[in-house]
Design a protein around this motif. Structure first.
Motif, PDB file in Angstrom:
ATOM      1  N   ILE A   7       0.565  -1.426  -0.240  1.00 13.91           N
ATOM      2  CA  ILE A   7       0.098  -0.040   0.061  1.00 13.91           C
ATOM      3  C   ILE A   7       0.882   0.879  -0.213  1.00 13.91           C
ATOM      4  CG2 ILE A   7      -2.038   1.362   1.283  1.00 13.91           C
ATOM      5  CD1 ILE A   7      -3.467  -1.291   0.498  1.00 13.91           C
ATOM      6  N   SER A   8       0.268   2.531  -1.040  1.00 14.99           N
ATOM      7  CA  SER A   8       1.749   3.679  -1.202  1.00 14.99           C
ATOM      8  C   SER A   8       1.425   4.487   0.029  1.00 14.99           C
ATOM      9  CB  SER A   8       1.641   4.486  -2.947  1.00 14.99           C
ATOM     10  OG  SER A   8       1.798   2.547  -3.224  1.00 14.99           O
ATOM     11  N   ILE A   9       1.697   4.983   0.367  1.00 11.15           N
ATOM     12  CA  ILE A   9       0.955   5.978   1.286  1.00 11.15           C
ATOM     13  C   ILE A   9       1.203   7.164   0.400  1.00 11.15           C
ATOM     14  CG2 ILE A   9       1.272   7.394   3.526  1.00 11.15           C
ATOM     15  CD1 ILE A   9       2.108   4.482   4.861  1.00 11.15           C
ATOM     16  N   ILE A 108      10.250   5.172  -5.904  1.00 11.34           N
ATOM     17  CA  ILE A 108      11.132   4.920  -5.123  1.00 11.34           C
ATOM     18  C   ILE A 108      10.254   3.939  -4.300  1.00 11.34           C
ATOM     19  CG2 ILE A 108      13.413   4.779  -3.064  1.00 11.34           C
ATOM     20  CD1 ILE A 108      13.886   5.428  -6.093  1.00 11.34           C
ATOM     21  N   SER A 109      10.877   2.751  -2.926  1.00 13.49           N
ATOM     22  CA  SER A 109       9.153   2.615  -2.329  1.00 13.49           C
ATOM     23  C   SER A 109      10.123   1.708  -1.102  1.00 13.49           C
ATOM     24  CB  SER A 109       8.632   1.817  -2.898  1.00 13.49           C
ATOM     25  OG  SER A 109       7.584   1.100  -1.817  1.00 13.49           O
ATOM     26  N   GLN A 110       9.842   1.671   0.323  1.00 10.70           N
ATOM     27  CA  GLN A 110      10.263   0.655   0.716  1.00 10.70           C
ATOM     28  C   GLN A 110       9.442  -0.181   1.669  1.00 10.70           C
ATOM     29  OE1 GLN A 110      12.085   4.390   2.631  1.00 10.70           O
ATOM     30  NE2 GLN A 110      13.833   2.011   3.414  1.00 10.70           N
ATOM     31  N   SER A 131      -3.695   4.208  -5.151  1.00  9.22           N
ATOM     32  CA  SER A 131      -3.913   5.417  -6.091  1.00  9.22           C
ATOM     33  C   SER A 131      -5.139   5.787  -6.089  1.00  9.22           C
ATOM     34  CB  SER A 131      -3.303   5.025  -7.084  1.00  9.22           C
ATOM     35  OG  SER A 131      -3.052   4.453  -7.956  1.00  9.22           O
ATOM     36  N   ILE A 132      -5.656   6.886  -6.853  1.00  9.90           N
ATOM     37  CA  ILE A 132      -6.844   6.918  -7.348  1.00  9.90           C
ATOM     38  C   ILE A 132      -7.124   6.639  -8.448  1.00  9.90           C
ATOM     39  CG2 ILE A 132      -8.515   8.844  -7.778  1.00  9.90           C
ATOM     40  CD1 ILE A 132      -8.545   8.987  -4.944  1.00  9.90           C
TER      41      ILE A 132
END
Length: 166
Positions: A7-9, A108-110, A131-132
């Motif tokens: 899940i992207s914040i 970039i992600s973690q 995301s939308i």
């Protein structure tokens, strides 16, 4: 662990800007989606998908002719280059495609799991979960699927495909 999805914040500004872009491109796309696409399309739902499915299968009593495919992890495997090419082929303005290119690339992600944080890594595929525009982009990617399947009828809903042999 194998079924976890990241899940992207996303920050508030990003979400508001994405809503503006979404409204702009979704109006352009609404007449381009395959009529057999039911997922993430306004005025279509699980119910309308099932009614269409029943229309196809009622004459076919043989359950061996019915096939189901789950594409739930597919959107995470689509490289950005393919997603952007399909988006470009769908026909929005070059400015819109450029915005999506900027939005998707160099991300970039973690991952945080049980308090441990992974090393940063570049995301080379998929759209940010949560995301939308993610559902809209997924619909663009799979839109031509039912027209490329020969000798069968297909119905699409989100990440599920129902195939019925003729």
């Amino acid at each position: 662990m194998n079924n976890c999805r990241p899940i992207s914040i996303l920050n508030t500004f990003s979400k508001i800007f994405e809503i503006i872009i979404y409204e702009h491109v979704s109006n352009h796309f609404k007449f381009k989606f395959n009529p057999r696409q039911y997922g993430f399309i306004k005025c279509k739902s699980t119910s309308t998908n099932l009614v269409a499915y029943l229309y196809f299968i009622t004459p076919l009593v043989n359950p061996q002719l019915q096939k189901y495919f789950d594409f739930s992890h597919f959107i995470y495997l689509v490289p950005h280059a393919i997603l952007l090419r399909k988006l470009n082929d769908f026909g929005p303005s070059p400015t819109d495609v450029t915005w999506f290119h900027s939005y998707l690339t160099n991300r970039i992600s973690q991952v945080r799991y049980r308090g441990a944080l992974s090393a940063p890594y570049e995301v080379l595929s998929a759209v940010p979960q949560g995301s939308i525009s993610g559902p809209l982009l997924f619909s663009v990617v799979i839109n031509d699927l039912s027209s490329t399947v020969k000798y069968s009828n297909c119905l699409l809903f989100a990440d599920d495909v129902k195939k019925i042999d003729k």
